[in-house]
Scaffold this motif. Structure first.
Motif, PDB file in Angstrom:
ATOM      1  N   ASP A   1       5.788  -3.226   4.681  1.00  9.25           N
ATOM      2  CA  ASP A   1       5.628  -3.456   3.238  1.00  9.25           C
ATOM      3  C   ASP A   1       4.800  -2.334   2.581  1.00  9.25           C
ATOM      4  OD1 ASP A   1       3.277  -4.077   4.429  1.00  9.25           O
ATOM      5  OD2 ASP A   1       3.000  -6.045   3.494  1.00  9.25           O
ATOM      6  N   CYS A   2       4.827  -1.159   3.186  1.00 11.60           N
ATOM      7  CA  CYS A   2       4.091  -0.008   2.628  1.00 11.60           C
ATOM      8  C   CYS A   2       5.035   1.180   2.478  1.00 11.60           C
ATOM      9  CB  CYS A   2       2.944   0.399   3.546  1.00 11.60           C
ATOM     10  SG  CYS A   2       1.756  -0.925   3.828  1.00 11.60           S
ATOM     11  N   ILE A   3       4.676   2.053   1.528  1.00 14.91           N
ATOM     12  CA  ILE A   3       5.503   3.230   1.244  1.00 14.91           C
ATOM     13  C   ILE A   3       4.766   4.495   1.672  1.00 14.91           C
ATOM     14  CG2 ILE A   3       6.276   4.634  -0.744  1.00 14.91           C
ATOM     15  CD1 ILE A   3       7.725   2.262  -1.725  1.00 14.91           C
ATOM     16  N   VAL A   4       5.523   5.432   2.246  1.00  7.88           N
ATOM     17  CA  VAL A   4       4.938   6.713   2.661  1.00  7.88           C
ATOM     18  C   VAL A   4       5.466   7.814   1.751  1.00  7.88           C
ATOM     19  CG1 VAL A   4       4.736   8.413   4.520  1.00  7.88           C
ATOM     20  CG2 VAL A   4       4.781   5.964   5.073  1.00  7.88           C
TER      21      VAL A   4
ATOM     22  N   GLY B   1      13.351  -2.951  -1.583  1.00  6.80           N
ATOM     23  CA  GLY B   1      14.198  -3.073  -2.778  1.00  6.80           C
ATOM     24  C   GLY B   1      15.027  -1.801  -2.916  1.00  6.80           C
ATOM     25  N   GLU B   2      14.941  -1.184  -4.110  1.00  4.10           N
ATOM     26  CA  GLU B   2      15.696   0.046  -4.365  1.00  4.10           C
ATOM     27  C   GLU B   2      14.953   1.281  -3.864  1.00  4.10           C
ATOM     28  OE1 GLU B   2      18.805   0.187  -6.617  1.00  4.10           O
ATOM     29  OE2 GLU B   2      18.640  -1.686  -5.452  1.00  4.10           O
ATOM     30  N   LEU B   3      13.684   1.097  -3.484  1.00  7.40           N
ATOM     31  CA  LEU B   3      12.846   2.274  -3.202  1.00  7.40           C
ATOM     32  C   LEU B   3      12.864   2.630  -1.715  1.00  7.40           C
ATOM     33  CD1 LEU B   3       9.765   1.124  -5.299  1.00  7.40           C
ATOM     34  CD2 LEU B   3      11.343   2.950  -5.915  1.00  7.40           C
ATOM     35  N   PRO B   4      13.150   3.911  -1.392  1.00  3.84           N
ATOM     36  CA  PRO B   4      13.042   4.305   0.018  1.00  3.84           C
ATOM     37  C   PRO B   4      11.597   4.196   0.474  1.00  3.84           C
ATOM     38  CG  PRO B   4      13.981   6.083  -1.331  1.00  3.84           C
ATOM     39  CD  PRO B   4      13.506   5.022  -2.266  1.00  3.84           C
ATOM     40  N   ARG B   5      11.363   3.830   1.717  1.00  3.56           N
ATOM     41  CA  ARG B   5       9.978   3.734   2.213  1.00  3.56           C
ATOM     42  C   ARG B   5       9.386   5.096   2.529  1.00  3.56           C
ATOM     43  NH1 ARG B   5       9.054   1.238   7.015  1.00  3.56           N
ATOM     44  NH2 ARG B   5       6.864   1.428   6.511  1.00  3.56           N
TER      45      ARG B   5
ATOM     46  N   HIS C   1       0.841  -1.187   0.000  1.00  3.92           N
ATOM     47  CA  HIS C   1       0.000   0.000   0.000  1.00  3.92           C
ATOM     48  C   HIS C   1       0.884   1.248   0.000  1.00  3.92           C
ATOM     49  CE1 HIS C   1      -4.273   1.129   0.648  1.00  3.92           C
ATOM     50  NE2 HIS C   1      -3.778   2.263   1.122  1.00  3.92           N
ATOM     51  N   PHE C   2       0.337   2.343  -0.557  1.00  3.45           N
ATOM     52  CA  PHE C   2       1.007   3.651  -0.499  1.00  3.45           C
ATOM     53  C   PHE C   2       0.159   4.570   0.382  1.00  3.45           C
ATOM     54  CE2 PHE C   2       2.122   1.796  -4.527  1.00  3.45           C
ATOM     55  CZ  PHE C   2       3.470   2.067  -4.668  1.00  3.45           C
ATOM     56  N   PHE C   3       0.836   5.355   1.196  1.00  5.38           N
ATOM     57  CA  PHE C   3       0.142   6.370   1.989  1.00  5.38           C
ATOM     58  C   PHE C   3       0.718   7.727   1.632  1.00  5.38           C
ATOM     59  CE2 PHE C   3      -0.245   2.521   4.490  1.00  5.38           C
ATOM     60  CZ  PHE C   3      -1.595   2.540   4.822  1.00  5.38           C
ATOM     61  N   LEU C   4      -0.130   8.652   1.263  1.00  9.18           N
ATOM     62  CA  LEU C   4       0.323  10.030   1.118  1.00  9.18           C
ATOM     63  C   LEU C   4      -0.026  10.724   2.432  1.00  9.18           C
ATOM     64  CD1 LEU C   4       1.430  12.399  -0.589  1.00  9.18           C
ATOM     65  CD2 LEU C   4      -0.915  12.896  -1.227  1.00  9.18           C
TER      66      LEU C   4
ATOM     67  N   LEU D   1      -3.737   3.166  -2.572  1.00 10.33           N
ATOM     68  CA  LEU D   1      -3.202   4.461  -2.125  1.00 10.33           C
ATOM     69  C   LEU D   1      -4.218   5.149  -1.229  1.00 10.33           C
ATOM     70  CD1 LEU D   1      -1.331   7.074  -2.441  1.00 10.33           C
ATOM     71  CD2 LEU D   1      -2.749   7.629  -4.412  1.00 10.33           C
ATOM     72  N   SER D   2      -3.780   5.630  -0.082  1.00  9.93           N
ATOM     73  CA  SER D   2      -4.663   6.382   0.814  1.00  9.93           C
ATOM     74  C   SER D   2      -4.042   7.739   1.099  1.00  9.93           C
ATOM     75  CB  SER D   2      -4.842   5.650   2.145  1.00  9.93           C
ATOM     76  OG  SER D   2      -5.360   4.365   1.912  1.00  9.93           O
TER      77      SER D   2
END
Ligand code: FSO
Ligand code: SF4
Length: 551
Positions: A425-428, A447-451, A398-401, A484-485
């Motif tokens: 396992d979610c990105i902010v 992976g390569e992506l910052p959380r 999941h993505f959180f903005l 995405l939330s």
């Protein structure tokens, strides 16, 4: 006085005696008169536009002066008196132009002919100027609520439009709508659905204003790239630049090049470090100092150099640092050093340089610390394939903005707790000054992506929208079907404009806090929650669980 345009409004229902922001009744009244004058000017500008008369001067003036009435921008009643005088002079010149070419169109309402009595205090007259507007509360609270929503949204859009103008990006569609919205406030032939449409139209126009600003920034300074920003100062004399105005920051960098001074960002200028053309050209553009606007009394007191505030949020200054504090553009405070632009719009920063040279600067080294900025739409969407693959493989759930403004209320700790509780396992994604509650947390990588990815300032909300739309496009789903939330915090009128843009785009399930706007009536909120599932934040645990289950 009466003002309820921001989140910290007294007792949650309006500042009546004195602004919780520090705004005096006198300043509030002169702001009311200025907005009253702009409401009267708007129909004249619209008539002039129809007749093909160039209204550019009043278009820009309207945006700048609306910007000055936003929360924590300008506390100087003299500046507002001056804006009122300029407004009326420009209004009469435009009327004369219309009279000369089309006398049959030169008939103006009482509002468009309004003249304050300069022999008497504006404070008493301002109350009268604001009262007809206020008296509509009893008439129809929901229409009044939407009128205020439109006015505050337009203030936010005007500030973006003004920044974009400074960077050479303009669109007459935006200017025209700002006047249309101002003129609409005094119409009594619009009912509730018309006002809802108008509020959403503010969102649509604000999207265009933000797009212009994004073009202004990226065409001038390049697309932001991931960049480490030191949080520990380096030895030497220093200048701190606060606010949002990257063009003024660039002018300061240019004028301080080869002076031996180091330039730091403060508050919402942190993301400026991501612009490659600033970083490459100015090696003395070094790091970031301090956190969000409401901590500035502490940050400014400690900073051992000169300080410039280019936009909101300015707080009433303390005497321990007012001597080293300067303002530019629409920002001001009585008695504070103000650097006026010359006729070409350029500011001479030599008084700031002199002040910085007279102060000790940093004399002790401290532990190296850094944060990362630069995750604007170009960067994030350039790795869209990696993101999609990670989502498909279940590596990203999941993505959180988590974005928006910061403020002093204790309820804002919700946002820190929320980010701390986001599963691994979610990105902010974050933006605006609310991020300072967690911007230096190491959330690791997927992976390569910052959380934790910093999209930019509140002025870069366009970038967050582009990321959401770009991901929806890549996943071939609607934006509301993305994992995405949006968890938003609001404080002042730019946030109102951005919220209206998100609603205009049909984005649902936005969670808003720390409290709901006082100017949104219960019926209007019900309407927004019925249509868009706009909801107030509850607890981090409950909201997280609901977001992860798709609600
Ligand atoms: Fe913050 Fe202030 Fe950027 Fe606002 S510094 S609160 S939405 O004015 O502008 O995010
Ligand atoms: Fe009160 Fe906010 Fe208005 Fe200031 S801007 S007077 S704090 S509602």
């Amino acid at each position: 006085m009466f003002c309820e345009q921001c989140e910290q409004t007294a007792s949650g229902d309006g500042c009546h005696q004195w602004g919780a922001c520090g705004k005096s009744p006198e300043v509030n009244t002169t702001q009311d008169i200025l907005v009253y004058c702009l409401r009267g000017v708007a129909p004249i500008v619209l008539t002039a536009k129809k007749l093909g008369i160039n209204t550019h001067d009043l278009d820009v003036f309207t945006c700048e002066s609306l910007f000055a009435t936003m929360t924590n921008v300008n506390f100087n009643s003299k500046r507002f008196t001056n804006y009122i005088q300029q407004c009326l002079e420009k209004r009469e010149q435009l009327k004369a132009q219309i009279q000369a070419i089309s006398p049959e169109n030169a008939h103006w309402s009482e509002l468009s002919n309004y003249q304050p009595n300069w022999d008497e205090s504006l404070v008493t007259q301002g109350q009268e100027a604001a009262l007809p507007f206020l008296s509509q509360i009893d008439h129809n609270i929901d229409v009044f609520s939407l009128k205020l929503t439109v006015l505050y949204g337009i203030k936010g859009a005007a500030s973006y439009t003004f920044h974009a103008y400074e960077l050479g990006q303009e669109d007459d569609v935006v200017y025209t709508f700002i006047h249309e919205a101002l003129a609409a406030i005094d119409r009594d032939d619009l009912d509730l659905p018309d006002w809802v449409d108008l509020a959403l139209k503010v969102g649509e126009i604000n999207l265009r204003a933000m797009e212009l600003l994004d073009q202004g920034h990226t065409s001038t300074y390049g697309h932001p790239i991931p960049t480490h920003v030191p949080l520990n100062p380096r030895l030497g004399k220093a200048i701190l630049v606060s606010g949002h105005d990257i063009k003024q920051l660039c002018a300061i960098l240019e004028q301080t090049a080869n002076t031996g001074l180091t330039v730091y960002t403060h508050g919402e200028l942190l993301p400026a470090h991501g612009y490659p053309r600033l970083k490459e050209k100015y090696p003395h553009f070094y790091g970031h100092y301090g956190t969000a606007w409401q901590n500035q009394t502490k940050d400014f007191h400690r900073f051992p150099g000169a300080i410039i505030v280019t936009t909101n949020c300015l707080m009433p200054p303390h005497e321990t640092y007012e001597e080293k504090l300067f303002t530019v553009g629409p920002v001001g405070y009585p008695g504070l050093n103000y650097l006026a632009a010359n006729e070409q719009g350029n500011v001479d920063y030599s008084p700031v340089i002199a002040k910085a040279n007279s102060l000790p600067g940093f004399t002790e080294e401290s532990e190296p610390r850094q944060v990362m900025v630069g995750f604007a739409h170009n960067t994030v969407l350039s790795v869209a394939d990696t993101v999609i693959e990670a989502v498909k493989q279940g590596k990203i759930r999941h993505f959180f903005l988590v974005g928006g403004c910061d403020g002093a209320k204790p309820g804002r700790s919700y946002y820190t707790e929320f980010v701390e509780k986001v599963p691994e396992d979610c990105i902010v994604l974050t933006l605006a000054c609310g991020k300072f509650r967690f911007f230096d947390k190491n959330l690791g990588q997927i992976g390569e992506l910052p959380r934790l990815m910093d999209v930019g300032q509140c002025n870069d909300a366009y970038s967050a929208i582009q990321i959401a739309l770009g991901l929806a496009n890549a996943f071939e789903v609607g934006v509301n079907d993305l994992p995405l939330s949006m968890i938003l915090s609001w404080y002042e009128q730019k946030a109102v404009a951005v919220l209206l843009t998100l609603l205009y785009l049909g984005i649902k399930n936005i969670r808003l806090g720390p409290t709901l706007p006082a100017f949104i009536s219960p019926n209007v909120f019900k309407l927004l929650s019925d249509h868009y599932h706009l909801q107030a934040i509850t607890t981090p645990e409950a909201d997280l669980a609901a977001c992860l289950s798709g609600a």
